[in-house]
Design a protein around this motif. Structure first.
Motif, PDB file in Angstrom:
ATOM      1  N   LEU A  56       0.686  -1.141   0.192  1.00 24.26           N
ATOM      2  CA  LEU A  56      -0.134  -0.142  -0.119  1.00 24.26           C
ATOM      3  C   LEU A  56       0.961   1.277  -0.026  1.00 24.26           C
ATOM      4  O   LEU A  56       0.715   2.315  -0.600  1.00 24.26           O
ATOM      5  CB  LEU A  56      -0.992  -0.116   1.171  1.00 24.26           C
ATOM      6  N   HIS A  57       2.112   1.041   0.789  1.00 25.35           N
ATOM      7  CA  HIS A  57       2.809   2.160   0.612  1.00 25.35           C
ATOM      8  C   HIS A  57       3.401   2.526  -0.723  1.00 25.35           C
ATOM      9  O   HIS A  57       3.580   3.889  -1.105  1.00 25.35           O
ATOM     10  CB  HIS A  57       4.143   2.184   1.706  1.00 25.35           C
ATOM     11  N   ALA A  58       3.804   1.592  -1.264  1.00 22.87           N
ATOM     12  CA  ALA A  58       4.235   1.700  -2.770  1.00 22.87           C
ATOM     13  C   ALA A  58       3.134   2.404  -3.818  1.00 22.87           C
ATOM     14  O   ALA A  58       3.365   3.137  -4.581  1.00 22.87           O
ATOM     15  CB  ALA A  58       4.578   0.506  -3.350  1.00 22.87           C
ATOM     16  N   ALA A  59       1.920   1.730  -3.384  1.00 23.32           N
ATOM     17  CA  ALA A  59       0.627   2.148  -4.207  1.00 23.32           C
ATOM     18  C   ALA A  59       0.587   3.586  -4.068  1.00 23.32           C
ATOM     19  O   ALA A  59       0.239   4.480  -4.936  1.00 23.32           O
ATOM     20  CB  ALA A  59      -0.626   1.398  -4.021  1.00 23.32           C
ATOM     21  N   GLN A  60       0.703   4.050  -3.073  1.00 22.39           N
ATOM     22  CA  GLN A  60       0.388   5.567  -2.409  1.00 22.39           C
ATOM     23  C   GLN A  60       1.398   6.569  -2.884  1.00 22.39           C
ATOM     24  O   GLN A  60       1.115   7.683  -3.313  1.00 22.39           O
ATOM     25  CB  GLN A  60       0.369   5.772  -0.856  1.00 22.39           C
ATOM     26  N   ARG A  61       2.702   6.090  -2.936  1.00 22.53           N
ATOM     27  CA  ARG A  61       3.618   6.806  -3.639  1.00 22.53           C
ATOM     28  C   ARG A  61       3.415   7.029  -5.062  1.00 22.53           C
ATOM     29  O   ARG A  61       3.816   7.854  -5.837  1.00 22.53           O
ATOM     30  CB  ARG A  61       4.938   6.268  -3.428  1.00 22.53           C
ATOM     31  N   LEU A  62       2.860   5.639  -5.744  1.00 22.16           N
ATOM     32  CA  LEU A  62       2.499   5.852  -7.045  1.00 22.16           C
ATOM     33  C   LEU A  62       1.299   6.448  -7.530  1.00 22.16           C
ATOM     34  O   LEU A  62       0.719   6.698  -8.591  1.00 22.16           O
ATOM     35  CB  LEU A  62       2.608   4.528  -7.715  1.00 22.16           C
ATOM     36  N   ASN A  63       0.910   7.161  -6.448  1.00 26.35           N
ATOM     37  CA  ASN A  63      -0.512   7.921  -6.596  1.00 26.35           C
ATOM     38  C   ASN A  63      -1.762   7.242  -6.885  1.00 26.35           C
ATOM     39  O   ASN A  63      -2.708   7.588  -7.602  1.00 26.35           O
ATOM     40  CB  ASN A  63      -0.253   8.976  -7.642  1.00 26.35           C
ATOM     41  N   PHE A  64      -1.493   5.853  -6.484  1.00 28.68           N
ATOM     42  CA  PHE A  64      -2.912   4.935  -6.720  1.00 28.68           C
ATOM     43  C   PHE A  64      -3.995   5.292  -5.928  1.00 28.68           C
ATOM     44  O   PHE A  64      -5.289   5.184  -6.080  1.00 28.68           O
ATOM     45  CB  PHE A  64      -2.481   3.518  -6.690  1.00 28.68           C
ATOM     46  N   PHE A  65      -3.657   5.918  -4.681  1.00 29.91           N
ATOM     47  CA  PHE A  65      -4.733   6.612  -3.731  1.00 29.91           C
ATOM     48  C   PHE A  65      -3.999   7.668  -2.922  1.00 29.91           C
ATOM     49  O   PHE A  65      -2.796   7.572  -2.947  1.00 29.91           O
ATOM     50  CB  PHE A  65      -5.226   5.553  -2.894  1.00 29.91           C
ATOM     51  N   GLU A  66      -4.667   8.348  -2.134  1.00 32.01           N
ATOM     52  CA  GLU A  66      -4.069   9.627  -1.501  1.00 32.01           C
ATOM     53  C   GLU A  66      -4.241   9.420   0.201  1.00 32.01           C
ATOM     54  O   GLU A  66      -5.042   8.873   0.706  1.00 32.01           O
ATOM     55  CB  GLU A  66      -5.127  10.890  -1.841  1.00 32.01           C
ATOM     56  N   SER A  67      -3.037   9.344   0.563  1.00 29.76           N
ATOM     57  CA  SER A  67      -2.984   9.157   2.109  1.00 29.76           C
ATOM     58  C   SER A  67      -3.809  10.251   2.806  1.00 29.76           C
ATOM     59  O   SER A  67      -3.562  11.677   2.435  1.00 29.76           O
ATOM     60  CB  SER A  67      -1.487   9.272   2.426  1.00 29.76           C
ATOM     61  N   LYS A  68      -4.570   9.936   3.543  1.00 30.85           N
ATOM     62  CA  LYS A  68      -5.321  11.150   4.437  1.00 30.85           C
ATOM     63  C   LYS A  68      -5.048  11.198   5.818  1.00 30.85           C
ATOM     64  O   LYS A  68      -4.837  10.200   6.517  1.00 30.85           O
ATOM     65  CB  LYS A  68      -6.803  10.834   4.290  1.00 30.85           C
ATOM     66  N   SER A  69      -4.745  12.361   6.565  1.00 28.18           N
ATOM     67  CA  SER A  69      -4.379  12.408   7.784  1.00 28.18           C
ATOM     68  C   SER A  69      -5.538  12.131   8.890  1.00 28.18           C
ATOM     69  O   SER A  69      -6.648  12.768   8.178  1.00 28.18           O
ATOM     70  CB  SER A  69      -3.764  13.742   7.940  1.00 28.18           C
ATOM     71  N   THR A  70      -5.509  11.272   9.701  1.00 23.07           N
ATOM     72  CA  THR A  70      -6.608  10.980  10.448  1.00 23.07           C
ATOM     73  C   THR A  70      -6.169  11.145  11.944  1.00 23.07           C
ATOM     74  O   THR A  70      -5.136  11.696  12.171  1.00 23.07           O
ATOM     75  CB  THR A  70      -7.128   9.457  10.359  1.00 23.07           C
ATOM     76  N   ASP A  71      -7.164  10.814  12.855  1.00 26.08           N
ATOM     77  CA  ASP A  71      -7.138  10.806  14.278  1.00 26.08           C
ATOM     78  C   ASP A  71      -5.869   9.763  14.684  1.00 26.08           C
ATOM     79  O   ASP A  71      -6.250   8.387  14.836  1.00 26.08           O
ATOM     80  CB  ASP A  71      -8.450  10.517  14.814  1.00 26.08           C
ATOM     81  N   THR A  72      -4.536   9.981  14.767  1.00 27.80           N
ATOM     82  CA  THR A  72      -3.620   8.977  15.107  1.00 27.80           C
ATOM     83  C   THR A  72      -4.027   7.994  16.342  1.00 27.80           C
ATOM     84  O   THR A  72      -3.746   6.966  16.276  1.00 27.80           O
ATOM     85  CB  THR A  72      -2.331   9.703  15.393  1.00 27.80           C
ATOM     86  N   ARG A  73      -4.422   8.659  17.404  1.00 22.94           N
ATOM     87  CA  ARG A  73      -4.767   7.951  18.627  1.00 22.94           C
ATOM     88  C   ARG A  73      -5.697   6.800  18.058  1.00 22.94           C
ATOM     89  O   ARG A  73      -5.704   5.494  18.612  1.00 22.94           O
ATOM     90  CB  ARG A  73      -5.306   8.712  19.574  1.00 22.94           C
ATOM     91  N   THR A  74      -6.816   7.103  17.641  1.00 22.40           N
ATOM     92  CA  THR A  74      -7.867   6.267  17.257  1.00 22.40           C
ATOM     93  C   THR A  74      -7.193   5.061  16.207  1.00 22.40           C
ATOM     94  O   THR A  74      -7.481   3.963  16.470  1.00 22.40           O
ATOM     95  CB  THR A  74      -9.072   6.811  16.604  1.00 22.40           C
ATOM     96  N   VAL A  75      -6.418   5.417  15.323  1.00 15.94           N
ATOM     97  CA  VAL A  75      -5.990   4.501  14.415  1.00 15.94           C
ATOM     98  C   VAL A  75      -4.772   3.575  15.082  1.00 15.94           C
ATOM     99  O   VAL A  75      -5.113   2.302  15.027  1.00 15.94           O
ATOM    100  CB  VAL A  75      -5.226   5.047  13.242  1.00 15.94           C
TER     101      VAL A  75
END
Length: 348
Positions: A56-75
């Motif tokens: 998924l990290h490779a896919a995100q770097r290749l812009n297959f999906f956009e990483s979205k900042s979320t509530d870190t504690r919840t995650v």
């Protein structure tokens, strides 16, 4: 209508991917553990999650999906909870008989229904409950054999049920509350799931198998099947989050029991596992329950869509009626004024 058709195709695609990948990984892992002598299930799961995150990290770097900042504690808490639930399910299998372990998995559906009813105020119709009851009876007949109870095993199983149900409910609610996709949530939480299993996996596996995963002799064939298992796991993990996000935790559990029936069938046809009339009867009842569940869910979904459409139509009518009335009143006032002027002119 176009958006609804796209949504339905998306759900069908997610369900198909989940079934195909899960059945594939079960067959692959069965060959790895039973035939090739690699019994370290919990450690293998941690590798699955790490490969999933890297993919998924490779896919995100290749812009297959956009990483979205979320509530870190919840995650973080969500990831740790899911990792703990996996470890507890594996421990449950170690402490209990296979029959009791199957009963543990069956108990996840009614417990999920109970939690959603109490805490999320979700309503399940009697038809849905009946179809789930048939499903559980069928899977129980097909897969549950011996039932040997012990105190420690029972406690571990109860903890496994609770953490699994809560984790799957949170998978659905977090996606909606934080407005993130299944891919984004999996990408955010996979490292924390992998981390807790990296630490606990070797210990759990050594306790269950009396073997050290680091001292195991890795032949090229074992490494090949481990790599294949990790690649299939990417599809399994992705489809799990996708199905729960698009449908519900209960539907995902129903789908899980369909996989159980398919695995039993494939085990008989491909691996020549023992198969009895009891297995056949149980699978048929389970498939009947799944069919009814799908039918009732579809009917209720259509009724809800019609009700929502009717409500929207009423709101639109309510919004436009005053405008029409105002125009009508204005038109009447204008006519009245013209009449008065005409009367005045005639009088002059």
């Amino acid at each position: 209508m176009g958006e609804m058709s796209t949504l339905q195709f998306g759900v069908i695609g997610a369900l198909f991917l989940s079934v195909a990948s899960s059945v594939s990984i079960v067959i692959c892992n069965k060959a790895l553990m039973s035939n090739l002598g690699f019994p370290f299930a919990t450690t293998l799961t941690s590798w699955h999650l790490m490969v999933t995150f890297c993919t998924l990290h490779a896919a995100q770097r290749l812009n297959f999906f956009e990483s979205k900042s979320t509530d870190t504690r919840t995650v973080i808490l969500f990831g740790l909870l899911n990792g703990i639930s996996i470890g507890l399910l594996n421990l449950s299998l170690g402490f209990n008989s296979i029959g009791f372990y199957q009963m543990t998995k069956l108990a996840i559906i009614p417990f999920t229904v109970l939690l959603e009813t109490i805490f999320l105020k979700k309503q399940f119709s009697q038809k849905i409950k009946f179809s789930l009851f048939l499903l559980l009876i069928g899977v129980g007949i097909a897969s549950v054999t011996d039932l040997q109870l012990n105190l420690v095993g029972t406690i571990v199983s109860i903890l496994a049920i609770i953490t699994t149900c809560v984790g799957q409910i949170l998978t659905n609610t977090i996606q909606k509350r934080l407005n993130v996709s299944s891919t984004q949530l999996l990408y955010q939480s996979a490292p924390f799931q992998a981390a807790i299993l990296f630490v606990s996996g070797p210990l759990v596996d050594q306790f269950l198998t009396k073997q050290n995963v680091f001292a195991h002799k890795y032949s090229p064939l074992v490494l090949l099947f481990i790599a294949l298992s990790c690649l299939i796991a990417v599809a399994v993990n992705f489809s799990t989050f996708l199905v729960i996000g698009k449908t519900s935790p209960v539907t995902y559990q129903v789908l899980g029991h369909l996989k159980t029936c398919l695995v039993l069938g494939f085990g008989y046809t491909l691996l020549h596992d023992p198969f009895t009339e009891r297995n056949i009867i149980g699978i048929l009842i389970a498939v009947w329950g799944m069919g009814l569940y799908s039918y009732f869910c579809t009917q209720e979904s259509k009724k809800k869509q019609l009700a929502d459409a009717s409500m929207v139509s009423q709101i639109k009518d309510k919004d436009t009626t005053p405008l029409l009335s105002a125009k009508s009143m204005g038109h009447q006032d204008k006519e009245s004024q013209e009449t008065k002027i005409s009367t005045k002119d005639s009088a002059v």
